[in-house]
Design a protein around this motif. Structure first.
Motif, short mmCIF file in Angstrom:
data_model
loop_
_atom_site.label_atom_id
_atom_site.label_comp_id
_atom_site.label_asym_id
_atom_site.label_seq_id
_atom_site.Cartn_x
_atom_site.Cartn_y
_atom_site.Cartn_z
N LYS A 91 0.81 -1.22 0.00
CA LYS A 91 0.00 0.00 0.00
C LYS A 91 0.84 1.27 0.00
N TRP A 92 2.11 1.16 0.30
CA TRP A 92 2.97 2.34 0.33
C TRP A 92 3.31 2.77 -1.09
N THR A 93 3.38 4.10 -1.29
CA THR A 93 3.81 4.65 -2.57
C THR A 93 5.30 4.93 -2.47
N ILE A 94 6.10 4.23 -3.28
CA ILE A 94 7.56 4.29 -3.17
C ILE A 94 8.13 4.81 -4.48
N SER A 95 9.07 5.74 -4.37
CA SER A 95 9.80 6.21 -5.55
C SER A 95 11.29 6.04 -5.29
N TYR A 96 12.02 5.73 -6.36
CA TYR A 96 13.45 5.49 -6.26
C TYR A 96 14.18 6.49 -7.14
N ASN A 97 15.16 7.19 -6.58
CA ASN A 97 15.98 8.14 -7.33
C ASN A 97 17.30 7.46 -7.64
N ARG A 98 17.52 7.13 -8.89
CA ARG A 98 18.72 6.37 -9.23
C ARG A 98 19.97 7.24 -9.28
N VAL A 99 19.83 8.56 -9.40
CA VAL A 99 20.99 9.44 -9.42
C VAL A 99 21.60 9.56 -8.03
N SER A 100 20.75 9.83 -7.03
CA SER A 100 21.24 9.97 -5.66
C SER A 100 21.18 8.66 -4.89
N ASN A 101 20.54 7.63 -5.47
CA ASN A 101 20.40 6.31 -4.84
C ASN A 101 19.64 6.40 -3.52
N HIS A 102 18.56 7.19 -3.51
CA HIS A 102 17.70 7.35 -2.34
C HIS A 102 16.33 6.75 -2.65
N ILE A 103 15.66 6.34 -1.59
CA ILE A 103 14.29 5.85 -1.70
C ILE A 103 13.39 6.80 -0.93
N GLU A 104 12.28 7.19 -1.54
CA GLU A 104 11.33 8.08 -0.88
C GLU A 104 9.98 7.38 -0.81
N VAL A 105 9.41 7.34 0.40
CA VAL A 105 8.13 6.70 0.64
C VAL A 105 7.14 7.77 1.07
N LYS A 106 5.96 7.75 0.48
CA LYS A 106 4.95 8.74 0.81
C LYS A 106 4.38 8.46 2.21
N GLY A 107 4.35 9.50 3.04
CA GLY A 107 3.83 9.37 4.40
C GLY A 107 4.95 9.26 5.42
N ASN A 108 4.59 9.40 6.68
CA ASN A 108 5.57 9.32 7.77
C ASN A 108 5.64 7.87 8.26
N VAL A 109 6.55 7.10 7.67
CA VAL A 109 6.72 5.69 8.01
C VAL A 109 8.14 5.42 8.48
N VAL A 110 8.68 6.35 9.26
CA VAL A 110 10.06 6.24 9.72
C VAL A 110 10.25 5.01 10.61
N ASP A 111 9.41 4.86 11.60
CA ASP A 111 9.56 3.74 12.53
C ASP A 111 9.39 2.37 11.87
N PRO A 112 8.35 2.15 11.02
CA PRO A 112 8.27 0.84 10.36
C PRO A 112 9.46 0.55 9.44
N LEU A 113 9.98 1.58 8.76
CA LEU A 113 11.13 1.36 7.88
C LEU A 113 12.39 1.04 8.67
N ARG A 114 12.60 1.74 9.78
CA ARG A 114 13.76 1.43 10.63
C ARG A 114 13.66 0.03 11.18
N HIS A 115 12.47 -0.37 11.58
CA HIS A 115 12.28 -1.72 12.11
C HIS A 115 12.54 -2.76 11.01
N LEU A 116 12.07 -2.50 9.81
CA LEU A 116 12.28 -3.41 8.69
C LEU A 116 13.76 -3.57 8.38
N LEU A 117 14.49 -2.47 8.34
CA LEU A 117 15.92 -2.54 8.05
C LEU A 117 16.70 -3.20 9.18
N THR A 118 16.25 -3.00 10.42
CA THR A 118 16.90 -3.66 11.56
C THR A 118 16.69 -5.16 11.52
#
Length: 113
Positions: A82-109
């Motif tokens: 359900k998350w809207t995700i965009s990937y910037n290949r120049v800067s190699n960053h991922i941007e997710v729409k909305g404030n999902v900092v805690d779930p993303l940190r938990h996922l990466l951990t």
């Protein structure tokens, strides 16, 4: 410099079989085509909120990705469709729409970063 590095590698390699023998669990190593580096001083994951238009639009940015960031974006999309995700290949960053900092940190951990 290399003597210290090799000492660390040998000491951790020598301690690993003993730790594995003590516990009945086996660690499965999975290789992925990307790596998310932690910050230098605080050793935190580089997942930040990004506020635009006086705070009315919030997104979450994952930075410091080494390797194939598109693969990480696809994995996140599969786990959270359900998350809207965009990937910037120049800067190699991922941007997710909305404030999902805690779930993303938990996922990466959980993934071991």
């Amino acid at each position: 410099m290399f003597a210290r590095l090799s000492h660390r590698l040998y000491s951790t390699a020598a301690a690993a079989p003993q730790a594995a023998a003590k516990t009945a669990e086996q660690i499965v190593e999975v290789r992925v085509p990307y790596y998310v580096h932690r910050t230098k001083l605080a050793q935190q994951l580089p997942v930040y909120p990004k506020y635009r238009y006086k705070g009315t639009q919030v997104s979450t940015v994952v930075r410091r990705i080494e390797g194939n960031g598109k693969a990480l974006a696809l994995e996140i999309q599969q786990i959270h469709p359900k998350w809207t995700i965009s990937y910037n290949r120049v800067s190699n960053h991922i941007e997710v729409k909305g404030n999902v900092v805690d779930p993303l940190r938990h996922l990466l951990t959980v993934k071991g970063f």
